[in-house]
Design an enzyme around this catalytic site. Structure first.
Site, PDB file in Angstrom:
ATOM      1  N   LYS A 113      32.864  15.601 172.494  1.00  0.00           N
ATOM      2  CA  LYS A 113      33.769  14.946 171.544  1.00  0.00           C
ATOM      3  C   LYS A 113      34.454  15.936 170.611  1.00  0.00           C
ATOM      4  O   LYS A 113      35.551  15.694 170.125  1.00  0.00           O
ATOM      5  CB  LYS A 113      33.021  13.894 170.715  1.00  0.00           C
ATOM      6  CG  LYS A 113      32.142  14.439 169.588  1.00  0.00           C
ATOM      7  CD  LYS A 113      31.782  13.286 168.621  1.00  0.00           C
ATOM      8  CE  LYS A 113      31.007  13.721 167.397  1.00  0.00           C
ATOM      9  NZ  LYS A 113      29.617  14.087 167.607  1.00  0.00           N
ATOM     10  N   HIS A 242      19.765  14.604 164.921  1.00  0.00           N
ATOM     11  CA  HIS A 242      20.990  15.334 164.578  1.00  0.00           C
ATOM     12  C   HIS A 242      20.997  15.485 163.062  1.00  0.00           C
ATOM     13  O   HIS A 242      20.965  14.492 162.353  1.00  0.00           O
ATOM     14  CB  HIS A 242      22.226  14.568 165.061  1.00  0.00           C
ATOM     15  CG  HIS A 242      23.458  15.419 165.113  1.00  0.00           C
ATOM     16  ND1 HIS A 242      23.952  16.058 163.996  1.00  0.00           N
ATOM     17  CD2 HIS A 242      24.275  15.746 166.137  1.00  0.00           C
ATOM     18  CE1 HIS A 242      25.023  16.748 164.341  1.00  0.00           C
ATOM     19  NE2 HIS A 242      25.240  16.582 165.628  1.00  0.00           N
ATOM     20  N   GLU A 314      22.690  20.137 171.282  1.00  0.00           N
ATOM     21  CA  GLU A 314      24.024  19.557 171.511  1.00  0.00           C
ATOM     22  C   GLU A 314      25.056  20.182 170.573  1.00  0.00           C
ATOM     23  O   GLU A 314      25.676  19.493 169.757  1.00  0.00           O
ATOM     24  CB  GLU A 314      23.968  18.041 171.269  1.00  0.00           C
ATOM     25  CG  GLU A 314      22.961  17.296 172.122  1.00  0.00           C
ATOM     26  CD  GLU A 314      22.569  15.939 171.517  1.00  0.00           C
ATOM     27  OE1 GLU A 314      23.023  15.616 170.405  1.00  0.00           O
ATOM     28  OE2 GLU A 314      21.801  15.217 172.158  1.00  0.00           O
TER      29      GLU A 314
HETATM   30  C1  LIG Z   1      28.951  15.029 167.113  1.00  0.00           C
HETATM   31  C2  LIG Z   1      27.655  15.208 167.771  1.00  0.00           C
HETATM   32  C3  LIG Z   1      27.205  16.486 168.126  1.00  0.00           C
HETATM   33  C4  LIG Z   1      27.964  17.755 167.792  1.00  0.00           C
HETATM   34  O1  LIG Z   1      27.876  18.051 166.445  1.00  0.00           O
HETATM   35  P1  LIG Z   1      28.419  19.464 165.896  1.00  0.00           P
HETATM   36  O2  LIG Z   1      28.222  19.351 164.439  1.00  0.00           O
HETATM   37  O3  LIG Z   1      29.832  19.567 166.289  1.00  0.00           O
HETATM   38  O4  LIG Z   1      27.569  20.515 166.485  1.00  0.00           O
HETATM   39  C5  LIG Z   1      26.021  16.573 168.810  1.00  0.00           C
HETATM   40  N1  LIG Z   1      25.280  15.481 169.121  1.00  0.00           N
HETATM   41  C6  LIG Z   1      25.674  14.233 168.783  1.00  0.00           C
HETATM   42  C7  LIG Z   1      24.835  13.081 169.178  1.00  0.00           C
HETATM   43  C8  LIG Z   1      26.861  14.055 168.085  1.00  0.00           C
HETATM   44  O5  LIG Z   1      27.241  12.814 167.754  1.00  0.00           O
END
Ligand SMILES: *Cc1c(COP(=O)(O)O)cnc(C)c1O
Length: 481
Positions: A113, A242, A314
């Site tokens: 994304k 996260h 991620e």
């Molecule tokens: C947006 C998102 C990420 C990426 O986050 P960054 O801050 O760009 O590293 C990873 N995992 C999930 C589930 C997300 O929603």
């Protein structure tokens, strides 16, 4: 803490047409304008469906783009002055190397994304990274590339439409997250053999974009959720969290990993043997080494015995933030009427809140600068070209100015206050660095404005990136869009 230096700018900065009467769009390709390395402008066509890949520092291509724009303008081509990005794939490649060096035991799954750019996805696919997808669209975009086994994808959206769960099952994507009982019922009905990962709530108070109000099961409901999963005969294989996007306090990962440990233990009591720890995203470019140190230490502390446990993450913005730069054209200017000259070199500077000089550029918050609204970014322009030259003298007088996007909405403000040369005028160009994360992907066409195109390059040290892409293409991957 080690911070990877930016590739030094190895371009001679010189005026391209000194002391010549120019109109603002009148650039001339002179010998001084660009270094004489002809192959920089011979793009290599690696993938049938994608634009060519150039060589050389992004600044070279920003300047070349500006000169091409002025040539098109001279030929009355519509939209000649359109804003454009330059993406340096070497930066993406170097970030991947940096990841492997700092977190060698953790498999990155790029968060699509953040920037689903076709070259970025192909490069990461060719380097063996995994992908974090949040929708059917993202999953099919990754799988259409070819050469990416569905096993390398994690469907990391804890609240998915039933049709998307079915879509994942059909595509062979088994790993998916959940954080509530309804999701378990949906998955039990539509993808009963899925490999589930429970998303727990982390302390996101140290992040710019907080996710905790929307996602994550708090530890006091995790055990019941796992019992429910068990009752539905679902296979839960691990834990994710996260810390929020744009995490500015890396010590927060330690707390999150300790919570994941507790969730692992609850899994054991619920009859599961977890095999995946997913530490999510949130990695900041400037604080990456610090975060990696905290993470490695916390994993050693809370998961001393890691046999049978796969560590994944991620990362999104970490990979792309620095790789994209934007060039935007000044399409309009509002300045107090000056008695001195038409060049607007007047001394009125406005008040503190509202600088008297206002510049309107052809990218705004409804386009690539949506990152200002959605991602809480602040952006800083530099002068890319002024009065037909790429050189701005350090003694050039500056004034407080504001920079605005092209739409008719007053929310469309790019910079409320920034010092810019007072002599900037319509036709000059502003540059913006660090425009790779959460920018292009969320741009709209509001008010009839087009999305900006991307010019691709590999700067110094990019031969590995290029050859990874070449072999990927030679294996017949990545050609269809
Ligand atoms: C947006 C998102 C990420 C990426 O986050 P960054 O801050 O760009 O590293 C990873 N995992 C999930 C589930 C997300 O929603």
């Amino acid at each position: 803490m080690e911070i990877l230096p930016l590739t030094p700018l190895d371009i001679p900065v010189s005026p391209i047409a000194p002391h010549r009467e120019t109109t603002r769009n009148d650039f001339i390709l002179s010998e001084h304008a660009l270094p004489s390395a002809p192959d920089e402008f011979e793009g290599e066509a690696i993938f049938d469906s994608l634009p060519p890949l150039f060589r050389g520092h992004p600044e070279i291509h920003l300047r070349n783009g500006v000169m091409n724009a002025s040539r098109r303008a001279a030929a009355n081509v519509p939209d000649a002055e359109k804003a454009f990005f330059v993406a340096d794939l070497t930066q993406v490649y170097l970030q991947h190397q940096r990841w492997l060096r700092c977190l060698p035991d953790i498999e990155p799954h790029y968060a699509v994304k953040c920037n689903p750019d076709p070259y970025v996805l192909r490069l990461l696919a060719s380097l063996g990274a995994g992908f974090d997808c949040a929708s059917n669209g993202e999953m099919s975009q990754v799988l259409r590339i070819g050469g990416v086994d569905p096993d390398r994808i994690i469907f990391a959206n804890p609240c998915k439409a039933t049709s998307f769960i079915r879509g994942a099952a059909k595509a062979g994507v088994d790993k998916m997250t959940f954080d509530n009982p309804d999701e378990l019922y949906k998955i039990a009905r539509t993808h009963p053999t899925a490999k589930l990962i429970i998303r727990i709530l982390a302390d996101d108070s140290k992040s710019i974009c907080r996710f905790g109000i929307k996602f994550g099961a708090s530890l006091d409901v995790v055990f019941d959720l796992l019992l429910k999963a068990r009752e539905l005969h679902l296979d839960v294989i691990g834990v994710s969290f996260h810390v929020g996007s744009g995490c500015y306090d890396p010590t927060i990962y330690e707390d999150a990993i300790s919570r994941a440990r507790q969730a692992f233990d609850m899994g054991g009591r619920a009859g599961y043997r977890f095999s995946v720890l997913d530490i999510g995203g949130g990695f900041e470019d400037a604080r990456f080494e610090a975060a990696a140190a905290v993470i490695n230490h916390a994993i050693d502390k809370y998961f001393p015995d890691r046999s049978g446990i796969r560590l994944i993450a991620e990362p999104g913005r970490f990979y792309v933030s620095r790789a994209f730069s934007l060039a935007a054209n000044i399409i309009a200017r509002r300045a107090p009427i000056s008695r001195e000259s038409e060049r607007g070199v007047d001394l009125v500077t406005g008040n503190e809140e509202e600088p008297a000089l206002m510049y309107y550029i052809n990218e705004g918050v409804y386009g690539a600068f949506n990152c200002i609204m959605f991602d809480h970014q602040t952006v800083e322009p530099y002068v890319l070209s002024m009065d037909g030259s790429f050189h701005v003298s350090a003694s050039e007088p500056v004034s407080a100015s504001s920079v605005w996007g092209p739409t008719c909405d007053s929310i469309d403000c790019v910079c409320k206050r920034v010092e810019l040369p007072r002599a900037l005028q319509v036709g000059d160009w502003l540059g913006f660095n660090n425009m790779g994360a959460y920018t292009i992907c969320a741009a709209s066409r509001f008010n009839g404005f087009q999305l900006s195109d991307v010019i691709y390059t590999t700067s110094k040290g990019g031969e590995e990136a290029r050859s990874a892409l070449r072999s990927f293409a030679a294996e017949d991957h990545g050609h269809s869009l």
